[in-house]
Design a protein around this motif. Structure first.
Motif, PDB file in Angstrom:
ATOM      1  N   VAL A  10     104.757  16.148  75.893  1.00  0.00           N
ATOM      2  CA  VAL A  10     103.526  16.240  75.687  1.00  0.00           C
ATOM      3  C   VAL A  10     103.439  16.709  74.098  1.00  0.00           C
ATOM      4  O   VAL A  10     103.771  17.815  73.852  1.00  0.00           O
ATOM      5  CB  VAL A  10     102.719  17.263  76.548  1.00  0.00           C
ATOM      6  CG1 VAL A  10     101.442  17.150  76.192  1.00  0.00           C
ATOM      7  CG2 VAL A  10     103.145  16.797  78.011  1.00  0.00           C
ATOM      8  N   GLY A  11     103.050  15.705  73.308  1.00  0.00           N
ATOM      9  CA  GLY A  11     102.839  15.889  71.905  1.00  0.00           C
ATOM     10  C   GLY A  11     103.906  15.326  71.193  1.00  0.00           C
ATOM     11  O   GLY A  11     105.087  15.247  71.564  1.00  0.00           O
ATOM     12  N   ALA A  12     103.331  14.534  70.258  1.00  0.00           N
ATOM     13  CA  ALA A  12     104.389  13.716  69.211  1.00  0.00           C
ATOM     14  C   ALA A  12     104.463  14.142  67.830  1.00  0.00           C
ATOM     15  O   ALA A  12     104.184  13.552  67.024  1.00  0.00           O
ATOM     16  CB  ALA A  12     103.795  12.374  69.215  1.00  0.00           C
ATOM     17  N   VAL A  32     106.127   9.869  75.959  1.00  0.00           N
ATOM     18  CA  VAL A  32     105.461  10.822  75.153  1.00  0.00           C
ATOM     19  C   VAL A  32     103.899  10.627  74.954  1.00  0.00           C
ATOM     20  O   VAL A  32     103.479   9.490  74.805  1.00  0.00           O
ATOM     21  CB  VAL A  32     105.979  10.761  73.601  1.00  0.00           C
ATOM     22  CG1 VAL A  32     105.193  11.871  72.668  1.00  0.00           C
ATOM     23  CG2 VAL A  32     107.420  10.719  73.587  1.00  0.00           C
ATOM     24  N   ALA A  33     103.162  11.746  75.570  1.00  0.00           N
ATOM     25  CA  ALA A  33     101.883  11.822  75.693  1.00  0.00           C
ATOM     26  C   ALA A  33     101.088  12.517  74.430  1.00  0.00           C
ATOM     27  O   ALA A  33     101.569  13.685  74.109  1.00  0.00           O
ATOM     28  CB  ALA A  33     101.347  12.342  77.019  1.00  0.00           C
ATOM     29  N   GLU A  34     100.514  11.909  73.652  1.00  0.00           N
ATOM     30  CA  GLU A  34      99.796  12.331  72.400  1.00  0.00           C
ATOM     31  C   GLU A  34      98.350  12.311  72.440  1.00  0.00           C
ATOM     32  O   GLU A  34      97.878  11.262  72.716  1.00  0.00           O
ATOM     33  CB  GLU A  34     100.413  11.717  71.020  1.00  0.00           C
ATOM     34  CG  GLU A  34      99.764  12.077  69.929  1.00  0.00           C
ATOM     35  CD  GLU A  34      99.805  13.521  69.539  1.00  0.00           C
ATOM     36  OE1 GLU A  34      98.581  13.979  69.235  1.00  0.00           O
ATOM     37  OE2 GLU A  34     100.831  14.326  69.691  1.00  0.00           O
ATOM     38  N   ILE A  35      97.556  13.511  72.246  1.00  0.00           N
ATOM     39  CA  ILE A  35      96.426  13.329  72.416  1.00  0.00           C
ATOM     40  C   ILE A  35      95.604  12.759  71.235  1.00  0.00           C
ATOM     41  O   ILE A  35      94.350  12.120  71.357  1.00  0.00           O
ATOM     42  CB  ILE A  35      95.663  14.801  72.485  1.00  0.00           C
ATOM     43  CG1 ILE A  35      94.240  14.650  73.025  1.00  0.00           C
ATOM     44  CG2 ILE A  35      95.900  15.654  71.180  1.00  0.00           C
ATOM     45  CD1 ILE A  35      93.742  16.087  73.335  1.00  0.00           C
ATOM     46  N   ARG A  36      96.213  12.841  70.204  1.00  0.00           N
ATOM     47  CA  ARG A  36      95.581  12.005  68.942  1.00  0.00           C
ATOM     48  C   ARG A  36      95.312  10.422  69.213  1.00  0.00           C
ATOM     49  O   ARG A  36      96.017   9.939  70.169  1.00  0.00           O
ATOM     50  CB  ARG A  36      96.331  12.116  67.692  1.00  0.00           C
ATOM     51  CG  ARG A  36      96.300  13.686  67.119  1.00  0.00           C
ATOM     52  CD  ARG A  36      96.960  13.634  66.006  1.00  0.00           C
ATOM     53  NE  ARG A  36      98.733  13.612  66.276  1.00  0.00           N
ATOM     54  CZ  ARG A  36      99.513  12.821  65.809  1.00  0.00           C
ATOM     55  NH1 ARG A  36      99.150  11.931  64.857  1.00  0.00           N
ATOM     56  NH2 ARG A  36     101.047  12.614  66.085  1.00  0.00           N
ATOM     57  N   PRO A  37      94.480   9.687  68.710  1.00  0.00           N
ATOM     58  CA  PRO A  37      94.299   8.523  69.067  1.00  0.00           C
ATOM     59  C   PRO A  37      95.384   7.456  68.527  1.00  0.00           C
ATOM     60  O   PRO A  37      95.534   6.253  68.969  1.00  0.00           O
ATOM     61  CB  PRO A  37      92.887   8.098  68.433  1.00  0.00           C
ATOM     62  CG  PRO A  37      92.705   8.789  67.129  1.00  0.00           C
ATOM     63  CD  PRO A  37      93.498  10.083  67.937  1.00  0.00           C
ATOM     64  N   ASP A  38      96.216   7.969  67.537  1.00  0.00           N
ATOM     65  CA  ASP A  38      97.304   7.031  66.815  1.00  0.00           C
ATOM     66  C   ASP A  38      98.162   7.730  66.375  1.00  0.00           C
ATOM     67  O   ASP A  38      98.309   9.088  66.292  1.00  0.00           O
ATOM     68  CB  ASP A  38      96.795   5.849  65.668  1.00  0.00           C
ATOM     69  CG  ASP A  38      95.849   6.614  64.870  1.00  0.00           C
ATOM     70  OD1 ASP A  38      96.519   7.760  64.274  1.00  0.00           O
ATOM     71  OD2 ASP A  38      94.502   6.189  64.409  1.00  0.00           O
ATOM     72  N   ALA A  39      99.479   7.130  65.629  1.00  0.00           N
ATOM     73  CA  ALA A  39     100.445   7.562  65.095  1.00  0.00           C
ATOM     74  C   ALA A  39     100.227   8.466  64.010  1.00  0.00           C
ATOM     75  O   ALA A  39     101.387   8.950  63.318  1.00  0.00           O
ATOM     76  CB  ALA A  39     101.846   6.863  65.049  1.00  0.00           C
ATOM     77  N   GLN A  40      99.016   8.180  63.324  1.00  0.00           N
ATOM     78  CA  GLN A  40      98.983   8.680  61.883  1.00  0.00           C
ATOM     79  C   GLN A  40      98.754  10.145  61.803  1.00  0.00           C
ATOM     80  O   GLN A  40      98.181  10.893  62.473  1.00  0.00           O
ATOM     81  CB  GLN A  40      97.416   8.379  61.272  1.00  0.00           C
ATOM     82  CG  GLN A  40      96.926   8.936  59.932  1.00  0.00           C
ATOM     83  CD  GLN A  40      97.810   7.980  58.826  1.00  0.00           C
ATOM     84  OE1 GLN A  40      98.179   6.896  59.087  1.00  0.00           O
ATOM     85  NE2 GLN A  40      98.112   8.905  57.861  1.00  0.00           N
ATOM     86  N   ALA A  41      99.778  10.740  61.051  1.00  0.00           N
ATOM     87  CA  ALA A  41     100.029  12.221  61.137  1.00  0.00           C
ATOM     88  C   ALA A  41      99.086  12.704  60.064  1.00  0.00           C
ATOM     89  O   ALA A  41      98.673  12.357  58.948  1.00  0.00           O
ATOM     90  CB  ALA A  41     101.396  12.757  61.037  1.00  0.00           C
TER      91      ALA A  41
END
Length: 375
Positions: A10-12, A32-41
Motif C-alpha cells: 500500500v503506497g507507491a 501496489v495500491a496507490e491512492i493518487r490517480p497516477d504515477a506523477q510524483a
C-alpha cells in the motif's frame, strides 16, 4: 521457497516501489495500491546519501539515477552573507565506488522506481486504496476502494507518515511536530552551486540549497513553525522572498526566482517512531509509516529504502511469514531507525533552543559511522 507467493504493498512511494522491485523480480506476485490517480510524483528535490545509493544499486537502477542526479562529496557551511566558513568532507556511506551524496529531482526518482517496478512484474494500481484489512492467520483479506476484495500472504503499509494501514492494524502512534517549518522552492541552479551549503543563523534556523541536476536545485529556509499556514500561492512566495533577504551569496541570485514562483512549498517538520513490533499478523509497516524524521540528516528516504531491502531479504529467505520473521525484521531495523529519528530531532531542538556549544559535527559523524555499516 519464499515465505509468500503474493503481496499487496500500500503506497507507491520510494519504500513501496523499492520493495515491489525486490519481491517481484524473485517471482512474488506483487500488487501496489496507490491512492493518487497516477504515477506523477509531487515534490521538488531530494538528497540521497551513500546508504540510499547502495540500495538503489541493489535495485538495479543506480546507473539511471546516476545519469539524472548531481553528485557531490562535501558539505559547505556559510555565514548569512554567503562567506564560506568550512568545507566538510562527506562520508561515503555506500562505499568508495559511490558518491557521498547526490541531489536529484524527486519526480525523476519516482519515475525511475516506477519503471523498475513494472519491469520486474509488479502490478501498479492507481486511484486505489485499502478500506478494510482482515487477518485470517494464513492470509489477509483486503477490501479495496474499488469494491473488490482479495487475499494476500503479506500486506505492507508503505503509505507514509499518516499511514491509514497503521491505523487499521491498531497502532495509534501519530506524528509529532518538532516546532519548525520549512519553505522550499525548486529553481534554476547557479553555476556556483556544486553541493549542499548550509547557513546556521540570520533570520532563519537554517538556510540551505542542494543541486538536483545540470540546471536545477532546490533551496529551503527553516523557521519556527507557523500556525497560520493557509497561505495563497502569492503569499508563500512573498514570505519566502522576505526571509531570503537575510542571506547573501547564492540567495541574491535566486531571490527573483522565489518572488516569481507559484510553487513555493511550506510544511512542518515532524517525527514519528513506531515501537515494536512493526506488524500485526501478516501486515507490516515500512518507511515513513513506521518511522519519520525532520530532514536535518537527509535520511528519510534512505531509511525507507533500507527497510525495503531488509524486509525483502528476510521474506525471500523464510519459509513462513510468521511472528519470528517480523520480530527479526524489527530487531534489524528499529535501533537504527531510532538513532536516525532521535538524532534528527536533536539537531532541530538544538536550533530551537539556541544551543551554541552543540557538537553538530560530532553527532553527524556518529550517525554516518553507524550508517556506513550494512543495515
Amino acid at each position: 521457497m519464499a515465505a509468500v507467493s503474493n503481496a499487496l504493498i500500500v503506497g507507491a512511494g520510494t519504500s513501496g516501489l523499492a520493495l515491489a522491485v525486490l519481491l517481484a523480480r524473485e517471482g512474488v506476485k506483487v500488487e501496489v495500491a496507490e491512492i493518487r490517480p497516477d504515477a506523477q510524483a509531487l515534490g521538488s528535490g531530494i538528497t540521497l546519501q551513500g546508504n540510499a545509493l547502495r540500495v538503489l544499486r541493489e535495485l538495479g537502477v543506480w546507473e539511471e539515477v546516476e545519469r539524472s542526479c548531481f553528485p557531490f562529496d562535501s558539505l559547505g557551511i556559510r555565514t548569512p552573507d554567503g562567506s564560506l566558513v568550512a568545507e566538510i568532507p562527506d562520508a561515503r556511506m555506500g562505499g568508495p565506488d559511490l558518491p557521498a551524496t547526490v541531489g536529484m529531482n524527486r519526480p525523476e526518482l519516482a519515475a525511475i522506481l516506477t519503471r523498475a517496478a513494472r519491469a520486474a512484474g509488479a502490478d501498479l494500481r492507481y486511484g486505489l486504496t485499502v478500506e478494510e484489512l482482515h487477518d485470517r492467520g494464513e492470509s489477509v483479506r483486503v477490501e479495496l476502494s474499488d469494491g473488490t476484495a482479495a487475499h494476500y500472504d503479506l500486506v505492507v503499509g508503505a503509505d507514509g507518515i499518516r499511514s491509514s494501514v497503521r491505523a487499521m492494524i491498531g497502532i495509534d502512534t501519530e506524528p509529532e511536530p518538532t516546532g519548525m517549518g520549512i519553505w522550499r522552492i525548486h529553481t534554476r541552479r547557479p553555476a556556483s552551486v556544486q553541493r549542499t551549503d548550509l547557513v546556521y543563523g540570520g533570520p532563519c534556523f537554517i538556510a540551505g540549497y542542494c543541486p538536483t541536476g545540470p540546471d536545477t536545485m532546490y533551496a529551503y529556509l527553516v523557521e519556527k513553525a507557523r500556525t497560520d499556514t493557509d497561505f495563497t500561492e502569492r503569499e508563500r512566495a512573498e514570505h519566502m522572498t522576505e526571509l531570503s533577504r537575510g542571506y547573501g551569496g547564492v540567495w541574491d541570485e535566486i531571490r527573483d526566482d522565489i518572488a516569481a514562483s507559484d510553487r513555493v512549498n511550506y510544511t512542518w517538520f515532524e517525527s514519528l517512531l513506531v515501537e515494536r513490533p512493526w506488524n500485526r499478523g501478516r501486515t507490516v509497516l515500512i518507511g515513513d509509516a513506521a518511522h519519520a524524521c525532520p530532514p536535518t540528516l537527509a535520511q528519510g528516504a534512505a531509511q525507507g529504502l533500507e527497510d525495503a531491502l531488509v524486509l525483502a531479504e528476510m521474506v525471500l529467505a523464510a519459509d513462513t511469514p510468521d511472528q519470528p520473521l517480523f520480530d527479526a525484521f524489527t530487531d534489524r531495523r528499529l535501533a537504527r531507525a531510532r538513532t536516525v529519528v532521535e538524532s534528527s530531532v536533536t539537531l532541530a531542538q538544538w536550533q530551537l533552543d539556541g544551543v551554541r556549544d552543540a557538537d553538530v559535527p560530532g553527532l553527524m559523524r556518529e550517525v554516518s559511522t553507524m550508517l556506513t555499516e550494512l543495515p
